[in-house]
Write an enzyme that holds these catalytic residues in place. Structure first.
Site, short mmCIF file in Angstrom:
data_model
loop_
_atom_site.label_atom_id
_atom_site.label_comp_id
_atom_site.label_asym_id
_atom_site.label_seq_id
_atom_site.Cartn_x
_atom_site.Cartn_y
_atom_site.Cartn_z
N THR A 115 0.83 -1.20 0.00
CA THR A 115 0.00 0.00 0.00
C THR A 115 0.87 1.25 0.00
O THR A 115 0.62 2.20 -0.75
CB THR A 115 -0.93 0.00 1.22
OG1 THR A 115 -1.89 -1.05 1.07
CG2 THR A 115 -1.67 1.33 1.37
N GLN B 229 0.06 -8.94 -6.31
CA GLN B 229 -0.53 -10.26 -6.50
C GLN B 229 0.25 -11.09 -7.51
O GLN B 229 0.09 -12.31 -7.56
CB GLN B 229 -1.99 -10.13 -6.95
CG GLN B 229 -2.92 -9.54 -5.92
CD GLN B 229 -3.18 -10.48 -4.75
OE1 GLN B 229 -3.09 -11.70 -4.87
NE2 GLN B 229 -3.51 -9.91 -3.60
N GLY C 20 5.50 -8.08 0.97
CA GLY C 20 5.97 -9.34 1.52
C GLY C 20 4.88 -10.31 1.92
O GLY C 20 5.09 -11.52 1.93
N THR D 131 13.85 4.52 10.34
CA THR D 131 14.85 3.48 10.51
C THR D 131 14.40 2.21 9.79
O THR D 131 13.29 1.71 10.03
CB THR D 131 15.06 3.16 12.00
OG1 THR D 131 15.46 4.35 12.67
CG2 THR D 131 16.10 2.07 12.20
N CYS E 80 -8.49 -5.83 2.31
CA CYS E 80 -8.31 -4.50 2.90
C CYS E 80 -9.63 -3.80 3.15
O CYS E 80 -9.68 -2.77 3.80
CB CYS E 80 -7.43 -3.65 1.98
SG CYS E 80 -5.80 -4.38 1.71
#
Length: 402
Positions: free
Chosen positions: A79, A191, A212, A249, A337
């Site tokens: 996203t 996808q 991931g 980070t 989602c």
């Protein structure tokens, strides 16, 4: 034997929403949660070691994509990668143009970014699709103007599984722009990873989003491929990480896990795609034979190997999912989602499906644990669920008329 563990004999068929973490990927990640915790931006020894690990992960992802390491930007999700591509390109290149094009079946990460740009004064054109979910190259070219800076069409749809002609689209856009730098071409490939080639040179794209959680890797990490020379504005600011394009980070364990998962997914892509295609077609064939009125959504051939998306008249998708769940079968209605949003799917609306069918959609998305025996179990349960809910629906309709 698949390394993916199947718990409590649950049949999990929502791999398009998320996949379990491959234990071998987790093993690669574990040292960076504990002993190798140095900040990759620090100058002392542990920081330099983390920085080297980060460079190695970037190089590994770049090799899979046939890209340069500096063209890989690690993000917190697919996203975020979509947001960075859409918002970043539009804002950075506004002097060149204030118009973008997206397809009508994009993930909300793209559609909501486009709506945000509209509120900022940009113009957005929506590229329609046919009843099978395919976009037309000619229709895309017809929408491009001298003010168009970006075209975004997803590689494969997360709901109905249709695979778009990305190579042809990108090639046509590139030929149209000639010596001009715009419009750029972006594709959401979240996808597609593990099922289709991610070679950006072969595809001809300028930007590509990945994550991931769809490739048996960790959640909370993704990547954006950005071709060298493409200008984008950062969406997250406050640091110089990721070539000053994504502050914060870096999560070394998640990035290491993402790189390993992507490598494993790409290495096993052809064999696993063949295996899943056989199971997919077997399930589709039985569903069409055994459930009257069932409609298979998406292109029947240009389709992800793990996607079975169907609509059934006169029943609610949520009811089917809940009843399947009581039998230990976990599936989805479409976009995870927006699973709690009862509005009809914008993807099904885009392919012209009527309202009754839209509400009765179910997506079975297969994965590494999926077997023919599991498909047979689905067919033991699902037709009975449909018959039961159809009878209730008919009874309700009769009662309401009295």
């Amino acid at each position: 034997m698949s390394p993916i563990v199947e718990y409590d004999k649950t049949i999990y068929l929502d791999h398009a929403a998320t996949t379990p973490l491959d234990p071998e990927v987790l093993a690669v990640m574990m040292p960076y949660f504990d002993g190798r915790y140095g900040n990759a931006s620090s100058m002392y020894a542990s920081g330099r070691r983390s920085g080297q690990v980060l460079r190695e992960a970037r190089q590994a992802v770049a090799e899979i994509l046939n890209a340069l390491p500096e063209e890989i930007i690690f993000t917190g999700s697919g996203t975020e990668a979509d947001n960075m591509a859409i918002l970043g390109v539009a804002r950075a290149n506004r002097t060149a143009g204030d118009h973008i094009i997206i397809s009508s079946i994009e993930h909300k990460a793209v559609t909501e970014s486009a709506k945000k740009l509209e509120r900022e004064g940009f113009s957005v054109s929506v590229l329609p699709v046919g009843r099978d979910g395919l976009v037309s190259v000619e229709a895309c070219l017809a929408l491009i103007t001298s003010r168009t800076t970006l075209v975004s069409v997803m590689y494969a749809n997360n709901e109905i599984g249709t695979i778009e002609p990305i190579r042809e689209l990108a090639d046509a856009v590139r030929k149209l722009r000639g010596a001009n730098p715009f419009p750029l071409f972006h594709t959401d490939a979240c996808q597609a990873a593990g099922a289709l080639s991610l070679d950006v040179q072969e595809l001809g794209v300028d930007l590509m989003s990945l994550n991931g959680s769809k490739i048996y890797g960790p959640k909370g990490v993704g990547a954006l491929y950005k071709k060298r020379g493409v200008r984008i504005d950062p969406v997250i600011v406050g640091g110089e990480q990721e070539m000053s394009l994504r502050a914060g980070t870096e999560s070394v364990p998640l990035i290491v896990g993402f790189a390993e998962a992507l490598k494993r997914a790409d290495d096993g892509r052809e064999g696993e795609s063949r295996r899943l295609s056989v199971l997919r077609d077997y399930l589709i064939e039985r569903l069409r034979k055994e459930i009257p009125g069932l409609v298979v959504n998406g292109h029947l051939e240009k389709r992800l190997p793990n996607n079975v998306h169907v609509s059934i008249p006169h029943v609610e998708g949520e009811s089917m999912l809940l009843m399947l769940d009581t039998h230990g079968i976990e599936a989805g209605t479409g976009s995870a989602c927006s699973a709690h949003d009862l509005k009809p799917s914008h993807v099904l609306a885009a392919i012209g499906q009527d309202a009754d069918l839209m509400h009765g959609s179910v997506r079975f998305s297969l994965g590494k644990p999926s077997t023919r025996e599991q498909m047979d179990r689905v067919m033991e349960v699902f037709p009975e669920v449909v018959r039961y809910l159809t009878s209730i629906s008919a009874l309700t309709a009769i009662t309401s008329k009295r």
